[in-house]
Enzyme design. Sequence first.
Site, PDB file in Angstrom:
ATOM      1  N   PHE A  91      37.209  15.165  53.565  1.00 26.14           N
ATOM      2  CA  PHE A  91      38.128  15.685  52.543  1.00 26.14           C
ATOM      3  C   PHE A  91      39.073  16.741  53.120  1.00 26.14           C
ATOM      4  O   PHE A  91      39.355  17.752  52.478  1.00 26.14           O
ATOM      5  CB  PHE A  91      37.357  16.261  51.345  1.00 26.14           C
ATOM      6  CG  PHE A  91      36.431  15.287  50.692  1.00 26.14           C
ATOM      7  CD1 PHE A  91      36.877  14.031  50.321  1.00 26.14           C
ATOM      8  CD2 PHE A  91      35.098  15.607  50.452  1.00 26.14           C
ATOM      9  CE1 PHE A  91      36.025  13.117  49.727  1.00 26.14           C
ATOM     10  CE2 PHE A  91      34.235  14.699  49.854  1.00 26.14           C
ATOM     11  CZ  PHE A  91      34.703  13.440  49.485  1.00 26.14           C
ATOM     12  N   ILE A  92      39.574  16.495  54.331  1.00 25.64           N
ATOM     13  CA  ILE A  92      40.431  17.464  54.998  1.00 25.64           C
ATOM     14  C   ILE A  92      41.896  17.196  54.658  1.00 25.64           C
ATOM     15  O   ILE A  92      42.477  16.194  55.086  1.00 25.64           O
ATOM     16  CB  ILE A  92      40.223  17.434  56.525  1.00 25.64           C
ATOM     17  CG1 ILE A  92      38.733  17.609  56.858  1.00 25.64           C
ATOM     18  CG2 ILE A  92      41.076  18.497  57.185  1.00 25.64           C
ATOM     19  CD1 ILE A  92      38.084  18.841  56.260  1.00 25.64           C
ATOM     20  N   GLU A 117      31.817  18.993  54.913  1.00 24.95           N
ATOM     21  CA  GLU A 117      31.179  17.951  55.716  1.00 24.95           C
ATOM     22  C   GLU A 117      30.546  16.919  54.784  1.00 24.95           C
ATOM     23  O   GLU A 117      30.404  17.174  53.576  1.00 24.95           O
ATOM     24  CB  GLU A 117      30.104  18.573  56.610  1.00 24.95           C
ATOM     25  CG  GLU A 117      30.673  19.573  57.605  1.00 24.95           C
ATOM     26  CD  GLU A 117      29.629  20.205  58.513  1.00 24.95           C
ATOM     27  OE1 GLU A 117      30.018  20.947  59.420  1.00 24.95           O
ATOM     28  OE2 GLU A 117      28.415  19.952  58.300  1.00 24.95           O
ATOM     29  N   PRO A 118      30.166  15.768  55.313  1.00 29.19           N
ATOM     30  CA  PRO A 118      29.543  14.757  54.457  1.00 29.19           C
ATOM     31  C   PRO A 118      28.355  15.275  53.656  1.00 29.19           C
ATOM     32  O   PRO A 118      28.103  14.809  52.543  1.00 29.19           O
ATOM     33  CB  PRO A 118      29.131  13.671  55.457  1.00 29.19           C
ATOM     34  CG  PRO A 118      30.147  13.780  56.550  1.00 29.19           C
ATOM     35  CD  PRO A 118      30.412  15.251  56.682  1.00 29.19           C
ATOM     36  N   GLU A 131      42.837  31.230  48.122  1.00 32.05           N
ATOM     37  CA  GLU A 131      42.885  29.808  47.783  1.00 32.05           C
ATOM     38  C   GLU A 131      42.577  29.596  46.305  1.00 32.05           C
ATOM     39  O   GLU A 131      43.263  28.827  45.613  1.00 32.05           O
ATOM     40  CB  GLU A 131      41.886  29.019  48.635  1.00 32.05           C
ATOM     41  CG  GLU A 131      41.903  27.523  48.325  1.00 32.05           C
ATOM     42  CD  GLU A 131      40.855  26.733  49.094  1.00 32.05           C
ATOM     43  OE1 GLU A 131      40.841  25.495  48.971  1.00 32.05           O
ATOM     44  OE2 GLU A 131      40.033  27.356  49.808  1.00 32.05           O
ATOM     45  N   ARG A 132      41.576  30.276  45.804  1.00 32.85           N
ATOM     46  CA  ARG A 132      41.182  30.104  44.403  1.00 32.85           C
ATOM     47  C   ARG A 132      42.250  30.647  43.456  1.00 32.85           C
ATOM     48  O   ARG A 132      42.506  30.063  42.403  1.00 32.85           O
ATOM     49  CB  ARG A 132      39.828  30.771  44.173  1.00 32.85           C
ATOM     50  CG  ARG A 132      38.689  29.998  44.826  1.00 32.85           C
ATOM     51  CD  ARG A 132      37.414  30.788  44.968  1.00 32.85           C
ATOM     52  NE  ARG A 132      36.406  29.972  45.648  1.00 32.85           N
ATOM     53  CZ  ARG A 132      35.280  30.448  46.170  1.00 32.85           C
ATOM     54  NH1 ARG A 132      35.003  31.736  46.100  1.00 32.85           N
ATOM     55  NH2 ARG A 132      34.433  29.625  46.776  1.00 32.85           N
ATOM     56  N   HIS A 184      51.744  11.150  24.489  1.00 36.23           N
ATOM     57  CA  HIS A 184      52.603  10.082  25.021  1.00 36.23           C
ATOM     58  C   HIS A 184      52.115   8.685  24.623  1.00 36.23           C
ATOM     59  O   HIS A 184      52.863   7.712  24.755  1.00 36.23           O
ATOM     60  CB  HIS A 184      52.667  10.165  26.553  1.00 36.23           C
ATOM     61  CG  HIS A 184      53.662  11.152  27.078  1.00 36.23           C
ATOM     62  ND1 HIS A 184      53.477  12.506  27.020  1.00 36.23           N
ATOM     63  CD2 HIS A 184      54.864  10.970  27.683  1.00 36.23           C
ATOM     64  CE1 HIS A 184      54.508  13.125  27.581  1.00 36.23           C
ATOM     65  NE2 HIS A 184      55.368  12.218  27.991  1.00 36.23           N
TER      66      HIS A 184
END
Length: 379
Positions: free
Chosen positions: A157-158, A128-129, A242-243, A338
């Site tokens: 950030f979904i 959430e914010p 997830e991690r 590079h």
Amino acid sequence: MTLPYFDESHALLRESVRTLREREIEPFINEWEDAEEIPRELYTTMAEAGLLGLSYPEEVGGSACDVFHGIVMTEELMKSASIGLLAGLFSHNIALPPIVALGTPEQKARFVTPVLEGRRIASLGVTEPNAGSDVANIQTSAVRNGDHYVVNGAKTFITSGCRADQLTAVVRTGGEGFGGISLLVIESDTPGYRVAKKLRKMGWAASDTAELVFEDCRVPVENRIGEEGQGFEALMVNFQRERLGLAVMAYAAAEVAFDEALRYARERHAFGRPLTGFQVTRHKLADMKMRVAAAKAFTYQVAARINAGEYPVSEVSMAKNFACEMCDLVVNEAVQIHGGYGYAREFKVERLYRDTRLLSIGGGTNEVMREIIAKFEGF
């Protein structure tokens, strides 16, 4: 040498994913990066190949396999050098596991199977914010009103949030702290649910990212996953996979960066010889190779424990941090090798430089991982 984690089934899967990547993804990935989204048709393609349902039970439309089948798929798809691609295609891998673990057969039929068939896109709504890694401070409220919850709040950030058909939302149904958190599946056509804006990001361009707002959304009680107050526990189990996945992405991205740097260093000449003719370049490459190998080996070790049914919370956090910090270093060195070309969009290392930066933030920041390690190790 064949590692003990892999057998013939893993090798066959790797070849299958490699073929799909080369045919269906690599010719178009730059176009999708510029468009800042992947086509919905790609979900169907991945589903038909059995890849969206990898690691899910067969009864919900998945494929029986182990943790290392998922690792193989990630390693091969990462060779596209687009983390945004993986984030967008597999946002369901953080949205669906709580439903599989706690949902009723009816909920699984409604919210899991259609996603694994490529017919729906699923997202997870936690951040959430004013609350990210501090999950216990989630403020989006869900107040019981008869057979519905009235949901008010916002998520940000979904991943896949702009196009998601359903959101596994972390909401507050009770008092403060962990015990007041529950999970609701909110469908995107629910009145009061809206995409406030599409967020433009430094990297992960191929995945859309949204800020969502809920204004008096009436969500049926039958969309609650598990009992009230079970949300935090389900989320913590979810975080471990997830991690681990982020650790795999990190070392796989670093491996791509190393391969690109080695190829470039062999082809690029300066002062009459290839860059590999200079000790400083060879030593950079040696350090990069060493770090990738170490992170990969440790992540495999942790994955094997998860595969065996263990719950190594501290080690998962260690693997994520170690792999992500290694990745930052290796990708940075690849860009340096590079030179000016490392700053040009036509080179993979430029995209990796932008994409990999988020890995140390997503799924819990490096700082939060260190707190978890300290807590579980008792210091």
